[in-house]
Design a protein around this motif. Sequence first.
Motif: not given
Length: 390
Positions: A308-326, A328-338
């Motif tokens: 259960l402890v590892f499951d909680a850690i996994s949820i935190v890792l999943g949320l932080s990774t999803t935030a990172l991907i989001t 990167i997607a937003m910054l990538g779109y802005r940097l590639r605007a030109e």
Amino acid sequence: MKLLPLIWWHAWRHRGRSILLIACVAVAMLVPLLSRSLASRFESAQRERAEMAPLVVGAKGGRFDLVLASLYFRPAPLDPLAFKQFETLAQDPLATAIPIHSRFTAAGDPVVATDIGYFQRASVPLPLVDGRLYSRMGEAVAGASAAARHELDAGASIFSDVTEAYNITKSPSLKLNIVGVLAPTGTSDDEAIFVDLETAWLLEGFAHGHDDAQTIERPDLVIAKKDGQVALSEALRTYEEVTIDNAESFHIHGSRDAFPLTAVLLYPNDDRAATILTARLNASDDVQAIEPAAVVDELIAFVVRLRLVFDAISIVLGLSTTALITLIAMLGYRLRAEELRTLADMGGSRWTAGVLVGGELGSLVLLGAMIAIGLAWITLAIASGASAFV
């Protein structure tokens, strides 16, 4: 497919960011994959092993120590059980009893003394892949992993470990002659060297073999002679191997009733017999009867809490990774605007721009997932090879 080279070229051009994203995805997926798979295997393997014996009888003391020593052959601070207790249980019509003695090792692996009944009542059948079962003192059968580790086959030999190297009154290292090798079972049996009980008495120092007492010429080894009987010094060198030639010289000193066992595996005839035997044995002052399955369930409950402890850690890792991907997607779109405006001026559609940006992120996430699955598979394969727990 025509856009794939452009997607990979852009990912490679920004490889630092790509590697970071792949690593985050891989770690976020690897933690729950491994924790779930390892916990599931642990539970399955331990429950199967615990069901090998309905009851385990041993000296009063720690329940976990008794199960670990008798079913998993692990060293444990456990008081010995007198052999007389086994003889009493063996004569009881309510159950079948199998003795277990696991107080010594050979090259670090447990030396388990038991009778032939053990090989017939193991939870997983124990067929031989080489040789035969032992039939006399000094012979041994190697578990699959122990045989592979020490390159043992029928006809090979292995020495027991010396418990007290500087005490001449203790038994020296004994050469165990391997007469058979067991097939792999994925249990603690794979790690053990099996011998008969008389070999255990030999290792304990209750039995030994030496030259004929009447022909020993060294006076310092003869304490006294009277009425044809000869008392010999404990410094007399005894045989370190039981062979066909010297087997008859081996003899036991003391009463077998008091010789030590680690435990007795008990197989009651039915539930009623199990209840009667458990109540009778637990009413004793020096003996206890426990259900290994119940003890293992307690261990598994602890593992579940860790999961259960590892499951909680996994949820935190999943949320932080999803935030990172989001991010990167937003910054990538802005940097590639030109770049995307140029693509639009050349006639490229909004769909094409979306495929370029989304395809790159999707490819990196997919690569991270594949790496996580690969690492999980390798880890589980290594864990399977490492065999028995605890």
